[in-house]
Design an enzyme around this catalytic site. Sequence first.
Site, mmCIF file in Angstrom:
data_model
loop_
_atom_site.group_PDB
_atom_site.id
_atom_site.type_symbol
_atom_site.label_atom_id
_atom_site.label_comp_id
_atom_site.label_asym_id
_atom_site.label_seq_id
_atom_site.Cartn_x
_atom_site.Cartn_y
_atom_site.Cartn_z
ATOM 1 N N TYR A 11 73.130 42.029 15.580
ATOM 2 C CA TYR A 11 72.353 42.434 14.394
ATOM 3 C C TYR A 11 73.308 43.056 13.387
ATOM 4 C CZ TYR A 11 68.629 44.820 11.712
ATOM 5 O OH TYR A 11 67.791 45.299 10.728
ATOM 6 N N ARG A 52 72.482 49.394 6.145
ATOM 7 C CA ARG A 52 71.958 50.532 6.900
ATOM 8 C C ARG A 52 73.025 51.193 7.757
ATOM 9 N NH1 ARG A 52 66.405 51.606 7.652
ATOM 10 N NH2 ARG A 52 65.031 50.139 6.582
ATOM 11 N N TYR A 80 76.972 55.203 11.692
ATOM 12 C CA TYR A 80 77.463 56.564 11.456
ATOM 13 C C TYR A 80 78.878 56.760 11.962
ATOM 14 C CZ TYR A 80 77.906 61.510 10.712
ATOM 15 O OH TYR A 80 78.369 62.715 10.286
ATOM 16 N N ILE A 92 64.197 36.893 11.606
ATOM 17 C CA ILE A 92 63.553 38.075 12.185
ATOM 18 C C ILE A 92 62.981 38.824 11.003
ATOM 19 C CG2 ILE A 92 63.905 40.226 13.439
ATOM 20 C CD1 ILE A 92 65.950 38.801 15.157
ATOM 21 N N THR A 136 64.352 48.056 13.592
ATOM 22 C CA THR A 136 64.293 48.954 12.441
ATOM 23 C C THR A 136 62.863 49.131 11.963
ATOM 24 O OG1 THR A 136 66.462 48.136 11.746
ATOM 25 C CG2 THR A 136 65.179 49.339 10.117
ATOM 26 N N THR A 137 62.129 48.012 11.836
ATOM 27 C CA THR A 137 60.759 48.059 11.348
ATOM 28 C C THR A 137 59.854 48.775 12.338
ATOM 29 O OG1 THR A 137 61.210 45.946 10.269
ATOM 30 C CG2 THR A 137 58.923 46.641 10.331
ATOM 31 N N LYS A 147 71.383 38.063 13.921
ATOM 32 C CA LYS A 147 70.471 38.367 12.815
ATOM 33 C C LYS A 147 71.353 38.834 11.673
ATOM 34 C CE LYS A 147 66.809 41.447 11.226
ATOM 35 N NZ LYS A 147 65.940 42.630 11.506
#
Length: 291
Positions: free
Chosen positions: A132, A137, A106, A202, A43-44, A160
Amino acid sequence: MFKGSGVAIVTPFHKNQVNYQKLEELINWHVEQSTDAIIICGTTGESPTLSKEEKKQVIAFAVEKTAKRIPVIAGTGGNDTKEAIDMSIFAEQVGADGLLVVTPYYNKATQKGLLTHFIAIADAVNIPIILYNVPGRTGVNINPETVATLEEHKNIVGIKEASGDISQVAKIANLCSKDFAILSGNDDQIVPTLSLGGVGVISVVANILPKETHDMVYLFLEGQTQKSLELQLKMLNLINSLFIEVNPIPVKAAMNMMGMEVGNLRLPLTEMEEQTKVILKNELKPFGLVD
């Protein structure tokens, strides 16, 4: 393999193209600063705005330049199971040490769908997978019972956990074996996660304070829990300021303030607002990161 502080590394850009020279500099700096793993295309790292070809190039580059000094964990998840399998196979082929696979977003999925999705990916590769979970999100939460079922697959070795729900972390720790790696996905919950049996993080803040984030984890794991807690609390205001706008907007702004020249963000992410930039800069000052 998956213990300590893994940096969710930014993707540096120059004129909206991936800046590979800068990425190599960042990787070398993280190795020098005791970062325990490079997490690439997360993501980052603005993975949603990287094309499939760019993702492949960035993953392969990170593997090459890290050169086995520390593990490289490739973000290969997505909301299309077939594409996630293809990316995971590619990452394995170019030498990634592990995969970070996010829940489908989504289109979402039921718990049955999550099981089927993750198992299909795990069946397709022969390297370790970290689940994850970031429902804020994706709109999807992996229930602890689902995590426990997924742990039965030999390639699924950790999670994570970025739900922000410390009770959920406790339930996962209770249901899974002690060998299952629980990694904090929230920088403000590193010590709480470690206290429940976690083995690392993380991290976003590790992009700017890699040594301190590594030390926080290892002090705790080595029994120096008070010193670890002191670091967590010392860094708390800075951590909060890194999420004052949507990640990775603030961390890239911070790195640019520090002279690290990681470049722009890709739309739909935009540059940090001036008023929030002032708050961020003030939190960087006590650490000597800016004047």
